[in-house]
Design a protein around this motif. Structure first.
Motif, PDB file in Angstrom:
ATOM      1  N   ASN A 248       2.458   1.917  -3.198  1.00  0.00           N
ATOM      2  CA  ASN A 248       1.607   1.918  -4.396  1.00  0.00           C
ATOM      3  C   ASN A 248       1.985   0.821  -5.401  1.00  0.00           C
ATOM      4  O   ASN A 248       2.070   1.060  -6.613  1.00  0.00           O
ATOM      5  CB  ASN A 248       1.657   3.295  -5.086  1.00  0.00           C
ATOM      6  CG  ASN A 248       0.481   4.175  -4.702  1.00  0.00           C
ATOM      7  OD1 ASN A 248      -0.654   3.918  -5.116  1.00  0.00           O
ATOM      8  ND2 ASN A 248       0.734   5.193  -3.884  1.00  0.00           N
ATOM      9  N   ILE A 249       2.206  -0.371  -4.878  1.00  0.00           N
ATOM     10  CA  ILE A 249       2.551  -1.515  -5.728  1.00  0.00           C
ATOM     11  C   ILE A 249       1.267  -2.128  -6.299  1.00  0.00           C
ATOM     12  O   ILE A 249       0.283  -2.293  -5.584  1.00  0.00           O
ATOM     13  CB  ILE A 249       3.283  -2.601  -4.912  1.00  0.00           C
ATOM     14  CG1 ILE A 249       4.500  -2.030  -4.171  1.00  0.00           C
ATOM     15  CG2 ILE A 249       3.672  -3.783  -5.798  1.00  0.00           C
ATOM     16  CD1 ILE A 249       5.513  -1.372  -5.036  1.00  0.00           C
ATOM     17  N   VAL A 250       1.307  -2.478  -7.559  1.00  0.00           N
ATOM     18  CA  VAL A 250       0.196  -3.199  -8.184  1.00  0.00           C
ATOM     19  C   VAL A 250       0.565  -4.677  -8.250  1.00  0.00           C
ATOM     20  O   VAL A 250       1.671  -5.029  -8.658  1.00  0.00           O
ATOM     21  CB  VAL A 250      -0.084  -2.660  -9.600  1.00  0.00           C
ATOM     22  CG1 VAL A 250      -1.069  -3.554 -10.349  1.00  0.00           C
ATOM     23  CG2 VAL A 250      -0.598  -1.225  -9.538  1.00  0.00           C
ATOM     24  N   ILE A 251      -0.369  -5.531  -7.812  1.00  0.00           N
ATOM     25  CA  ILE A 251      -0.134  -6.977  -7.859  1.00  0.00           C
ATOM     26  C   ILE A 251      -1.248  -7.608  -8.675  1.00  0.00           C
ATOM     27  O   ILE A 251      -2.432  -7.366  -8.417  1.00  0.00           O
ATOM     28  CB  ILE A 251      -0.122  -7.564  -6.438  1.00  0.00           C
ATOM     29  CG1 ILE A 251       1.046  -6.963  -5.661  1.00  0.00           C
ATOM     30  CG2 ILE A 251      -0.016  -9.085  -6.473  1.00  0.00           C
ATOM     31  CD1 ILE A 251       0.934  -7.157  -4.182  1.00  0.00           C
TER      32      ILE A 251
ATOM     33  N   PHE B 181       0.835  -1.201   0.000  1.00  0.00           N
ATOM     34  CA  PHE B 181       0.000   0.000   0.000  1.00  0.00           C
ATOM     35  C   PHE B 181       0.870   1.251   0.000  1.00  0.00           C
ATOM     36  O   PHE B 181       0.728   2.119  -0.867  1.00  0.00           O
ATOM     37  CB  PHE B 181      -0.920  -0.012   1.217  1.00  0.00           C
ATOM     38  CG  PHE B 181      -1.853   1.182   1.271  1.00  0.00           C
ATOM     39  CD1 PHE B 181      -3.058   1.165   0.595  1.00  0.00           C
ATOM     40  CD2 PHE B 181      -1.512   2.319   1.988  1.00  0.00           C
ATOM     41  CE1 PHE B 181      -3.910   2.267   0.625  1.00  0.00           C
ATOM     42  CE2 PHE B 181      -2.351   3.419   2.030  1.00  0.00           C
ATOM     43  CZ  PHE B 181      -3.561   3.392   1.346  1.00  0.00           C
ATOM     44  N   PHE B 182       1.773   1.346   0.955  1.00  0.00           N
ATOM     45  CA  PHE B 182       2.530   2.600   1.085  1.00  0.00           C
ATOM     46  C   PHE B 182       3.415   2.861  -0.125  1.00  0.00           C
ATOM     47  O   PHE B 182       3.721   4.003  -0.434  1.00  0.00           O
ATOM     48  CB  PHE B 182       3.286   2.635   2.418  1.00  0.00           C
ATOM     49  CG  PHE B 182       2.342   2.786   3.577  1.00  0.00           C
ATOM     50  CD1 PHE B 182       1.635   3.968   3.750  1.00  0.00           C
ATOM     51  CD2 PHE B 182       2.090   1.733   4.451  1.00  0.00           C
ATOM     52  CE1 PHE B 182       0.710   4.110   4.781  1.00  0.00           C
ATOM     53  CE2 PHE B 182       1.168   1.863   5.488  1.00  0.00           C
ATOM     54  CZ  PHE B 182       0.474   3.062   5.651  1.00  0.00           C
TER      55      PHE B 182
ATOM     56  N   HIS C 199      -7.778   8.426  -7.552  1.00  0.00           N
ATOM     57  CA  HIS C 199      -6.709   7.413  -7.558  1.00  0.00           C
ATOM     58  C   HIS C 199      -7.317   6.009  -7.471  1.00  0.00           C
ATOM     59  O   HIS C 199      -6.929   5.108  -8.218  1.00  0.00           O
ATOM     60  CB  HIS C 199      -5.773   7.657  -6.382  1.00  0.00           C
ATOM     61  CG  HIS C 199      -4.531   6.824  -6.382  1.00  0.00           C
ATOM     62  ND1 HIS C 199      -3.675   6.757  -7.463  1.00  0.00           N
ATOM     63  CD2 HIS C 199      -3.976   6.018  -5.429  1.00  0.00           C
ATOM     64  CE1 HIS C 199      -2.656   5.954  -7.173  1.00  0.00           C
ATOM     65  NE2 HIS C 199      -2.817   5.488  -5.942  1.00  0.00           N
TER      66      HIS C 199
ATOM     67  N   THR D  98       3.740  10.890  -3.898  1.00  0.00           N
ATOM     68  CA  THR D  98       3.688  10.298  -2.563  1.00  0.00           C
ATOM     69  C   THR D  98       4.823   9.302  -2.320  1.00  0.00           C
ATOM     70  O   THR D  98       4.945   8.761  -1.225  1.00  0.00           O
ATOM     71  CB  THR D  98       2.323   9.624  -2.325  1.00  0.00           C
ATOM     72  OG1 THR D  98       1.919   8.960  -3.531  1.00  0.00           O
ATOM     73  CG2 THR D  98       1.275  10.654  -1.951  1.00  0.00           C
TER      74      THR D  98
ATOM     75  N   ARG E 202      -7.168   0.301  -3.793  1.00  0.00           N
ATOM     76  CA  ARG E 202      -7.208   0.516  -2.340  1.00  0.00           C
ATOM     77  C   ARG E 202      -6.724   1.917  -2.019  1.00  0.00           C
ATOM     78  O   ARG E 202      -5.605   2.271  -2.387  1.00  0.00           O
ATOM     79  CB  ARG E 202      -6.258  -0.451  -1.632  1.00  0.00           C
ATOM     80  CG  ARG E 202      -6.593  -1.902  -1.781  1.00  0.00           C
ATOM     81  CD  ARG E 202      -5.706  -2.749  -0.856  1.00  0.00           C
ATOM     82  NE  ARG E 202      -4.291  -2.713  -1.199  1.00  0.00           N
ATOM     83  CZ  ARG E 202      -3.291  -2.957  -0.356  1.00  0.00           C
ATOM     84  NH1 ARG E 202      -3.557  -3.253   0.919  1.00  0.00           N
ATOM     85  NH2 ARG E 202      -2.042  -2.931  -0.755  1.00  0.00           N
ATOM     86  N   VAL E 203      -7.511   2.690  -1.316  1.00  0.00           N
ATOM     87  CA  VAL E 203      -7.024   3.992  -0.857  1.00  0.00           C
ATOM     88  C   VAL E 203      -7.241   4.216   0.632  1.00  0.00           C
ATOM     89  O   VAL E 203      -6.787   5.225   1.170  1.00  0.00           O
ATOM     90  CB  VAL E 203      -7.618   5.168  -1.675  1.00  0.00           C
ATOM     91  CG1 VAL E 203      -7.070   5.136  -3.109  1.00  0.00           C
ATOM     92  CG2 VAL E 203      -9.132   5.143  -1.674  1.00  0.00           C
ATOM     93  N   GLY E 204      -7.948   3.302   1.293  1.00  0.00           N
ATOM     94  CA  GLY E 204      -8.041   3.362   2.751  1.00  0.00           C
ATOM     95  C   GLY E 204      -6.778   2.767   3.344  1.00  0.00           C
ATOM     96  O   GLY E 204      -6.366   1.670   2.949  1.00  0.00           O
ATOM     97  N   VAL E 205      -6.146   3.478   4.272  1.00  0.00           N
ATOM     98  CA  VAL E 205      -4.920   2.956   4.908  1.00  0.00           C
ATOM     99  C   VAL E 205      -5.237   1.588   5.515  1.00  0.00           C
ATOM    100  O   VAL E 205      -6.150   1.472   6.339  1.00  0.00           O
ATOM    101  CB  VAL E 205      -4.427   3.922   6.009  1.00  0.00           C
ATOM    102  CG1 VAL E 205      -3.201   3.355   6.709  1.00  0.00           C
ATOM    103  CG2 VAL E 205      -4.095   5.283   5.404  1.00  0.00           C
ATOM    104  N   PRO E 206      -4.525   0.522   5.098  1.00  0.00           N
ATOM    105  CA  PRO E 206      -4.922  -0.826   5.497  1.00  0.00           C
ATOM    106  C   PRO E 206      -4.721  -1.105   6.988  1.00  0.00           C
ATOM    107  O   PRO E 206      -3.636  -0.885   7.519  1.00  0.00           O
ATOM    108  CB  PRO E 206      -4.038  -1.746   4.651  1.00  0.00           C
ATOM    109  CG  PRO E 206      -2.922  -0.897   4.176  1.00  0.00           C
ATOM    110  CD  PRO E 206      -3.394   0.517   4.151  1.00  0.00           C
TER     111      PRO E 206
ATOM    112  N   GLY F  41      -4.228  -2.868  -6.395  1.00  0.00           N
ATOM    113  CA  GLY F  41      -3.268  -1.766  -6.379  1.00  0.00           C
ATOM    114  C   GLY F  41      -3.761  -0.662  -5.480  1.00  0.00           C
ATOM    115  O   GLY F  41      -4.746  -0.813  -4.752  1.00  0.00           O
ATOM    116  N   GLY F  42      -3.067   0.432  -5.531  1.00  0.00           N
ATOM    117  CA  GLY F  42      -3.471   1.602  -4.746  1.00  0.00           C
ATOM    118  C   GLY F  42      -2.515   1.886  -3.620  1.00  0.00           C
ATOM    119  O   GLY F  42      -1.558   1.144  -3.377  1.00  0.00           O
ATOM    120  N   GLY F  43      -2.783   2.981  -2.936  1.00  0.00           N
ATOM    121  CA  GLY F  43      -1.919   3.454  -1.876  1.00  0.00           C
ATOM    122  C   GLY F  43      -2.178   4.937  -1.688  1.00  0.00           C
ATOM    123  O   GLY F  43      -3.211   5.447  -2.116  1.00  0.00           O
ATOM    124  N   PRO F  44      -1.229   5.619  -1.028  1.00  0.00           N
ATOM    125  CA  PRO F  44      -1.400   7.065  -0.850  1.00  0.00           C
ATOM    126  C   PRO F  44      -1.482   7.737  -2.226  1.00  0.00           C
ATOM    127  O   PRO F  44      -0.586   7.583  -3.058  1.00  0.00           O
ATOM    128  CB  PRO F  44      -0.126   7.482  -0.101  1.00  0.00           C
ATOM    129  CG  PRO F  44       0.385   6.216   0.531  1.00  0.00           C
ATOM    130  CD  PRO F  44       0.012   5.122  -0.417  1.00  0.00           C
ATOM    131  N   ALA F  45      -2.559   8.450  -2.463  1.00  0.00           N
ATOM    132  CA  ALA F  45      -2.800   9.001  -3.799  1.00  0.00           C
ATOM    133  C   ALA F  45      -1.843  10.154  -4.096  1.00  0.00           C
ATOM    134  O   ALA F  45      -1.655  11.027  -3.257  1.00  0.00           O
ATOM    135  CB  ALA F  45      -4.232   9.502  -3.889  1.00  0.00           C
TER     136      ALA F  45
END
Lengths: 342, 342
Positions: free
Chosen positions: A282-285, A279-280, B157, B100, B264-268, B286-290
């Motif tokens: 921003n990796i795509v899997i 998440f931190f 994002h 980010t 995913r954009v909610g902090v896990p 995917g996703g992370g801090p936008a």
């Protein structure tokens, strides 16, 4: 007819079984002219097959021997590629090019449909499943054409999902046939740097021939550090994870760059993917069973024109009687990939 | 100056702190004209902040009050958007639009850099971080412009990572401000069906106004079943996961279609993502801090022209003294999102 049945871990036998025959009107039967042993066949070879005996083999080229009454596009005598999954060719997933999620589909090498390391095989949804070839059954390109049934399409899938494109830095985890085909795919899609993580001399030679620019033979944290050193400290844009073990995935996560992508094509033998680091950064899997049927349109011309030679992954050929020793040779890393001529 | 400090769970105070001041030559100081409370601020509000007291707030619009000697593009008096992360604007990640992951970057609302729920704030790498606005500081569009600092860019994002495009079926998990902005983003990118999973009447009204075509208020397995019913049994192409809880991720995995993607954009607040189901269904995660700084170029024109109105997520405005009660109101789901006018 004769077919390969795996009874237990390390117990592969060639047995007489009922002849392959049409069961549904959309079936065909092919006479197998080429099959092979897959790296994924080594999972049941080591961990145990389906109880009761598992018919083995999911990659083949063959000649159509019989067709059901509703088969429309195939005739007897047609040479075809048999992808590792069967698919009806008409559902919404097949339409979108994701044949491995076909609503009526399934996988060869199972008690339900049988396996391709055999003299013949029943093919469900033959129109949707089989891909016709316009070459002779002993064409010199046969090894490369055979890889379109799985490993070349699977390596390509890893590269597509890992978003390889021109100028990208790419790493391939796994030096088996799929990983080697992943190198071909990464080069074909324009990668600038292709790092192969592998340690077997014969495979490294082939990886370099296919376009790998760097080899990392260290494993674990040491391997991760080496890849980071080679990539300005940040890691690669794209990782092709072609093993499926927990260690391979840990390596993939360790060498992928923020904003990068991991294409998984090794059947996962781990339960969870680290949710926070990915998440931190921003990796795509992504990834999964490759829709190789859909990729043949794109890959076949490059094989026919000799631009890619994935068939070089075959370094041993056996007849059916040689299949059990073929498993042993692949498991002992004596052979990269074994072709079967039933 | 006065600033918001969170001392303990549910203990938010407005305190006198040292005035914001230039520390490095690339810094600026802004006078905050608008800030707000974020759904993500409720995580420390419930689970506890950084020990020693955490300065809060990471979304703002402000007026540049002072600039360091190396700031080149900004002058005193300039109105700016302050994205939730600071970034130098010149590293390879900033160049690629992933601010980010800036190699010199970091996040506002921390002891190191302070928070935006305050009268003023020091901005590291001001040239790279701040985005200039050419409107007056009390323009009627101020609420929508403020969302470009986080929630609108974050919803966008999620939609980009979940590969929303024309004709797609989309589900949004979470009816907070980010989820609601995710609805705007999905509609803006051409989604055909937009299913909002939420249960608060006021948020549902807004979701419909923003373009949601269906509402699912059931939770857990029942909610998953409802979404599947609405999508021909298969689920949606794109899931925008805008919460970060384990339950939200389980729902996302339950409603995504084979070949689909989860943004995913909610902090896990969970550790692992199911590795096997996602593999066999070829799900992309995917996703992370936008990188909201990078998205402003794309989103700002639509805000200025009134095509999107994300500012409607603000349903309460407070001054600094009202901030502690603003936290309570958002935590009690009395308010969707609280704007702060220091």
């Amino acid at each position: 007819m004769r077919a390969t049945i795996m009874h237990r871990s390390h117990d592969v036998r060639i047995e007489n079984v009922a002849d392959a025959a049409i069961k549904f009107p959309t079936d065909a039967v092919i006479r197998v002219t080429r099959a092979c042993i897959c790296g994924s066949d080594l999972w049941p070879y080591n961990d145990g097959p389906t109880p009761g005996g598992q018919p083995m083999g999911h990659e083949a080229i063959g000649i159509v021997e019989d067709v059901g009454s509703e088969v429309r596009t195939l005739k007897r005598g047609q040479l075809v590629v048999m992808p590792f999954a069967y698919s009806d060719g008409s559902c919404q997933f097949c339409d979108e090019g994701l044949n491995t999620s076909c609503v009526q589909g399934g996988f060869f090498g199972s008690p339900d449909v049988g396996g391709a390391q055999a003299e013949a095989l029943r093919i469900p949804y033959a129109d949707g499943t089989l891909y016709p070839l316009n070459v002779g059954p002993d064409d010199a390109l046969m090894p490369s054409l055979l890889t379109l049934s799985d490993v070349m399409g699977t390596g390509h899938h890893a590269a597509v999902v890992a978003r390889v494109s021109a100028g990208k830095r790419v790493a391939v985890v796994g030096d088996g046939a799929v990983g080697l085909c992943g190198v071909i795919a990464a080069k074909r899609l324009g990668a600038e740097q292709i790092i192969m993580l592998g340690r077997h001399a014969d495979r490294i030679v082939l990886a370099r021939a296919f376009g790998a620019t760097d080899i990392v033979s260290e494993r674990g944290d040491e391997g991760i550090a080496r890849v980071r050193d080679m990539t300005g400290g940040f890691g690669v844009h794209s990782v092709l994870e072609c093993v499926g073990s927990e260690g391979a995935m840990t390596t993939a996560l360790g060498i992928v760059r923020p904003g990068g992508a991991i294409g998984r094509v090794g059947v996962p033998h781990y339960d969870g993917i680290a949710a926070k680091q990915t998440f931190f950064d921003n990796i795509v899997i992504g990834g999964g069973p490759a829709p190789v049927r859909a990729y043949i349109d794109e890959l076949l011309p490059d094989v026919l024109e000799g631009h890619i030679e994935p068939g070089r992954v075959f370094d041993r050929t056996v007849d059916l009687d040689g299949v059990p020793d073929g498993y042993r040779a692949m498991n002992d890393r004596e052979a990269i990939k074994v072709m079967v001529r039933p």
